[in-house]
Write a protein that holds these residues in place. Structure first.
Motif, PDB file in Angstrom:
ATOM      1  N   PRO A  61      14.523  -6.268  -0.075  1.00 43.51           N
ATOM      2  CA  PRO A  61      15.407  -5.976   0.978  1.00 43.51           C
ATOM      3  C   PRO A  61      15.712  -4.438   0.981  1.00 43.51           C
ATOM      4  N   GLY A  62      15.481  -3.531   1.929  1.00 42.53           N
ATOM      5  CA  GLY A  62      15.960  -2.284   1.639  1.00 42.53           C
ATOM      6  C   GLY A  62      15.115  -1.400   0.893  1.00 42.53           C
ATOM      7  N   SER A  63      13.914  -1.720   0.588  1.00 44.12           N
ATOM      8  CA  SER A  63      12.763  -1.182  -0.192  1.00 44.12           C
ATOM      9  C   SER A  63      11.818  -0.242   0.822  1.00 44.12           C
ATOM     10  N   LEU A  64      11.079   0.652   0.380  1.00 44.61           N
ATOM     11  CA  LEU A  64      10.085   1.371   0.995  1.00 44.61           C
ATOM     12  C   LEU A  64       9.327   0.259   1.971  1.00 44.61           C
ATOM     13  N   ALA A  65       8.730  -0.771   1.257  1.00 49.18           N
ATOM     14  CA  ALA A  65       8.094  -1.491   1.545  1.00 49.18           C
ATOM     15  C   ALA A  65       8.473  -2.315   2.748  1.00 49.18           C
ATOM     16  N   ALA A  66       9.993  -2.759   2.758  1.00 51.23           N
ATOM     17  CA  ALA A  66      10.464  -3.206   3.804  1.00 51.23           C
ATOM     18  C   ALA A  66      10.660  -2.285   4.890  1.00 51.23           C
ATOM     19  N   GLU A  67      10.743  -0.958   4.784  1.00 48.35           N
ATOM     20  CA  GLU A  67      10.899   0.078   5.733  1.00 48.35           C
ATOM     21  C   GLU A  67       9.426   0.202   6.440  1.00 48.35           C
ATOM     22  N   GLU A  70       0.507   8.917  -6.635  1.00 45.23           N
ATOM     23  CA  GLU A  70       0.275   9.367  -5.160  1.00 45.23           C
ATOM     24  C   GLU A  70       1.652   9.362  -4.440  1.00 45.23           C
ATOM     25  N   THR A  71       1.766  10.635  -3.707  1.00 45.20           N
ATOM     26  CA  THR A  71       2.692  10.667  -2.867  1.00 45.20           C
ATOM     27  C   THR A  71       2.270  10.645  -1.295  1.00 45.20           C
ATOM     28  N   GLU A  72       1.171  10.828  -0.997  1.00 48.80           N
ATOM     29  CA  GLU A  72       0.490  10.667   0.432  1.00 48.80           C
ATOM     30  C   GLU A  72      -0.447   9.682   0.416  1.00 48.80           C
ATOM     31  N   LEU A  73       0.108   8.412   0.958  1.00 50.30           N
ATOM     32  CA  LEU A  73      -0.825   7.077   0.892  1.00 50.30           C
ATOM     33  C   LEU A  73      -1.009   6.435   2.369  1.00 50.30           C
ATOM     34  N   THR A  74      -2.159   5.777   2.291  1.00 49.34           N
ATOM     35  CA  THR A  74      -2.644   5.124   3.564  1.00 49.34           C
ATOM     36  C   THR A  74      -3.058   3.519   2.975  1.00 49.34           C
ATOM     37  N   PHE A  75      -2.452   2.759   3.338  1.00 48.66           N
ATOM     38  CA  PHE A  75      -2.565   1.227   2.825  1.00 48.66           C
ATOM     39  C   PHE A  75      -3.396   0.522   4.163  1.00 48.66           C
ATOM     40  N   GLN A  76      -4.653  -0.020   3.488  1.00 51.32           N
ATOM     41  CA  GLN A  76      -5.150  -0.869   4.762  1.00 51.32           C
ATOM     42  C   GLN A  76      -4.495  -2.228   4.523  1.00 51.32           C
ATOM     43  N   VAL A  77      -3.948  -3.002   5.607  1.00 53.72           N
ATOM     44  CA  VAL A  77      -3.272  -4.236   5.196  1.00 53.72           C
ATOM     45  C   VAL A  77      -3.864  -5.315   6.375  1.00 53.72           C
ATOM     46  N   LYS A  78      -4.172  -6.413   5.794  1.00 52.52           N
ATOM     47  CA  LYS A  78      -4.652  -7.472   6.561  1.00 52.52           C
ATOM     48  C   LYS A  78      -3.371  -8.344   6.920  1.00 52.52           C
ATOM     49  N   LYS A  79      -2.896  -8.551   8.247  1.00 57.09           N
ATOM     50  CA  LYS A  79      -1.906  -9.470   8.343  1.00 57.09           C
ATOM     51  C   LYS A  79      -2.240 -10.807   8.291  1.00 57.09           C
ATOM     52  N   PRO A  80      -1.620 -11.993   8.054  1.00 52.77           N
ATOM     53  CA  PRO A  80      -1.627 -13.398   8.139  1.00 52.77           C
ATOM     54  C   PRO A  80      -2.501 -13.747   9.618  1.00 52.77           C
ATOM     55  N   ASP A  81      -2.437 -13.352  10.583  1.00 48.69           N
ATOM     56  CA  ASP A  81      -2.952 -13.555  11.692  1.00 48.69           C
ATOM     57  C   ASP A  81      -4.424 -12.735  11.910  1.00 48.69           C
ATOM     58  N   GLY A  82      -4.865 -12.269  10.868  1.00 51.52           N
ATOM     59  CA  GLY A  82      -6.242 -11.707  10.832  1.00 51.52           C
ATOM     60  C   GLY A  82      -6.287 -10.110  11.286  1.00 51.52           C
ATOM     61  N   GLN A  83      -5.276  -9.483  12.001  1.00 51.64           N
ATOM     62  CA  GLN A  83      -5.273  -8.208  12.234  1.00 51.64           C
ATOM     63  C   GLN A  83      -5.269  -7.335  11.192  1.00 51.64           C
ATOM     64  N   THR A  84      -6.118  -6.137  11.254  1.00 47.72           N
ATOM     65  CA  THR A  84      -5.952  -5.227  10.137  1.00 47.72           C
ATOM     66  C   THR A  84      -5.323  -3.984  10.457  1.00 47.72           C
ATOM     67  N   ILE A  85      -4.319  -3.467   9.630  1.00 49.87           N
ATOM     68  CA  ILE A  85      -3.838  -2.209  10.006  1.00 49.87           C
ATOM     69  C   ILE A  85      -3.888  -1.335   9.245  1.00 49.87           C
ATOM     70  N   LEU A 135       7.815  -4.191  -4.236  1.00 52.16           N
ATOM     71  CA  LEU A 135       6.717  -5.348  -4.023  1.00 52.16           C
ATOM     72  C   LEU A 135       6.717  -6.166  -5.130  1.00 52.16           C
ATOM     73  N   MET A 136       6.394  -7.666  -4.885  1.00 50.24           N
ATOM     74  CA  MET A 136       5.826  -8.552  -6.014  1.00 50.24           C
ATOM     75  C   MET A 136       4.534  -9.022  -5.318  1.00 50.24           C
ATOM     76  N   PHE A 137       3.545  -9.263  -6.271  1.00 51.48           N
ATOM     77  CA  PHE A 137       2.061  -9.899  -5.674  1.00 51.48           C
ATOM     78  C   PHE A 137       1.980 -11.137  -6.418  1.00 51.48           C
ATOM     79  N   GLU A 138       0.929 -11.606  -5.907  1.00 50.66           N
ATOM     80  CA  GLU A 138       0.203 -12.796  -6.256  1.00 50.66           C
ATOM     81  C   GLU A 138       0.028 -12.468  -7.789  1.00 50.66           C
ATOM     82  N   GLN A 139      -0.134 -13.692  -8.728  1.00 46.37           N
ATOM     83  CA  GLN A 139      -0.648 -13.320 -10.021  1.00 46.37           C
ATOM     84  C   GLN A 139      -2.074 -13.253 -10.102  1.00 46.37           C
ATOM     85  N   ILE A 140      -2.736 -12.600 -11.058  1.00 49.32           N
ATOM     86  CA  ILE A 140      -4.104 -12.755 -11.157  1.00 49.32           C
ATOM     87  C   ILE A 140      -4.637 -13.758 -11.579  1.00 49.32           C
TER      88      ILE A 140
END
Ligand code: SF4
Length: 475
Positions: free
Chosen positions: A25-31, A61-76, A90-95
């Motif tokens: 909560p309140g992190s860059l990812a939440a923003e 990297e300070t300028e970033l673009t993330f390609q993100v696939k949402k659970p409903d299949g939409q890519t943004i 962020l926390m991620f799934e384990q390898i």
């Protein structure tokens, strides 16, 4: 070693990207309105395969673009700026580990009872987990992509199960042909690219001991300091290992090995300035030979492989047991050595650790394996004499795996149940590693809650540093 929370890769369909499991909560990812279950598939146009890629591709990297696939299949696409050191939150799934293609004659999977929990059958062979958690790989089936990745992403150090540099012997131990067993070029390539290596030898009497072991240690030492250290650990056979090519480790074998390797260690200390080849604690204990001094182990490079654990523990407990060092002194002394092999960037499984920082009672029982019990008991008796506590050490026989298994980390729920009637006092301490790292179950599948109800007193799972911390508070 990291134990897997995941089902083996072969049973899972891998999709590109890495799945987010938590957003602070309140992190860059939440923003950025990222959510658990979103999958990050690209960073600045480059593919992301796992959280290690994510780390690598976002670093600095300070300028970033993330390609993100949402659970409903939409890519943004999400474009944003950040400060160089700003954490994403962020926390991620384990390898999901890659599986090995070997058939080692001593493989631990062959020593498991059929009903052991599934994660104990995961035959991981993954250079990412080697870098992140210090898991050993044999490099025998490493791909060109993986070799390139180690070098490009500087996944150093790597932990390599060498077992023998004599090719025939290595192939025999791994159960593969000599072509696959031959890793000389791969090792050289890693060393040429300044990747540090720690090596391991699982010592099997009459197969890779004696002259073969000497050759292995000399060959590896010739690459010091890039090959930083070698651990020589004895093969541990359970009652399920019935392969007649294997011979059990005896006290006599341990004494002979200590003598042979001591000669080399002396030579290495003279020529390299380090012991370089370290024998597992079990070899000294089984052989009835005194554990080497603190100086022998240097910075304890292989402590998580059971090499130097006893000496490190004795070094930490002595000031508390003998001189009544109290918690303030203990903390300022900074004597804790945690997670030597785990990389700072590794995601650690969350474990609801049961700390007992302020014990209400100092009358309780400490459970451990039969191997470590006499050493621990002697120290705890000194501690009791100095501090007036009533702590008891109980050796728990391993009836689940049986055979030569007497280490604390492989005790199971049924083993604890067998000694429940001998527990004294108001609480019991069990070795932390007998509980799965991210789930409250024991090696035989018994739940931690069931264990608590069987033992009838509060149960605390502590590693040796946790135990020291407890003692320092109880002093
Ligand atoms: S490398 Fe050998 S010991 Fe390790 S998982 Fe594979 S078969 Fe088992």
């Amino acid at each position: 070693m990291y134990e897997f929370a995941v089902t083996p890769a072969v049973t899972q369909l891998r999709r590109p990207g890495v799945i987010i499991t938590e957003v602070s909560p309140g992190s860059l990812a939440a923003e950025l309105e990222l959510s658990p279950q979103d999958r990050i598939t690209r960073v600045n146009g480059r593919q992301v395969r796992d959280y290690l890629d994510f780390r690598f591709q976002t670093a600095g990297e300070t300028e970033l673009t993330f390609q993100v696939k949402k659970p409903d299949g939409q890519t943004i696409d999400i474009e944003f700026d950040r400060d160089e050191s700003e954490d994403f939150g962020l926390m991620f799934e384990q390898i999901v580990p890659r599986q090995c293609a070997n058939e080692c004659i001593f493989c631990f999977c062959k020593g498991n009872p059929e009903d052991a929990r599934p994660s104990l059958f995961v035959r991981d062979e993954d250079i990412r987990l080697s870098f992140l958690y210090g898991n050993y790989t044999t490099l025998s089936s490493i791909t060109e992509d993986e070799m390139n990745r180690i070098v490009e992403q500087r996944l150093s150090p790597q932990y390599v199960s060498v077992h023998a540099t004599d090719l025939k012997t290595r192939a025999y131990l791994l159960g593969v042909d000599e072509k696959r067993a031959d890793i000389a070029d791969k090792l050289q390539r890693l060393l040429d690219n300044d990747i540090e290596l720690h090596a391991q030898v699982v010592l099997c009497p009459e197969i890779n001991d004696g002259a073969i072991l000497e050759k292995t240690l000399r060959d590896l030492a010739s690459h010091y300091p890039k090959v930083v250290s070698t651990a020589v650990v004895p093969v541990a056979l359970t009652r399920y290992n019935t392969d007649d090519r294997l011979t059990r480790v005896t006290p006599e074998f341990c004494r002979r090995t200590i003598k042979e390797v001591e000669r080399l260690q002396k030579e290495f200390r003279k020529t390299l300035g380090t012991t370089f080849a370290f024998l597992g604690d079990e070899i000294y204990i089984k052989g009835g030979v005194e554990i080497p001094s603190r100086r022998h182990y240097g910075s304890y490079p292989q402590i998580e492989d059971g090499v130097g654990m006893v000496r490190a523990f004795l070094g930490k407990i002595a000031p508390i047991a003998d001189r009544g060092l109290r918690i303030a002194d203990y903390e300022s002394a900074g004597v804790v050595t945690r997670d030597v092999r785990t990389s700072p960037i590794a995601m650690r499984p969350r474990n609801p650790r049961s700390a007992i920082r302020n014990p209400q009672s100092t009358h309780g029982t400490i459970l451990t394996g039969e191997m470590f019990a006499p050493i621990l008991r002697e120290q705890i008796e000194r501690f009791n004499a100095t501090h007036g506590t009533r702590l008891h050490v109980l050796a728990v026989p391993n009836t689940y795996f049986g055979g030569d298994v007497s280490v604390a980390g492989l005790l199971t729920g049924q083993d604890y149940r067998n000694i429940a009637g001998q527990i004294e006092g108001d609480f019991v301490i069990i070795p932390k590693h007998t509980i799965k790292s991210d789930e409250p179950i024991l090696l035989d599948g018994m739940s931690f809650d069931e264990l608590k109800s069987i033992l009838k007193v509060p149960v605390y799972d502590l590693d040796t540093d946790g135990l020291i911390e407890f003692l320092a508070h109880a002093a």
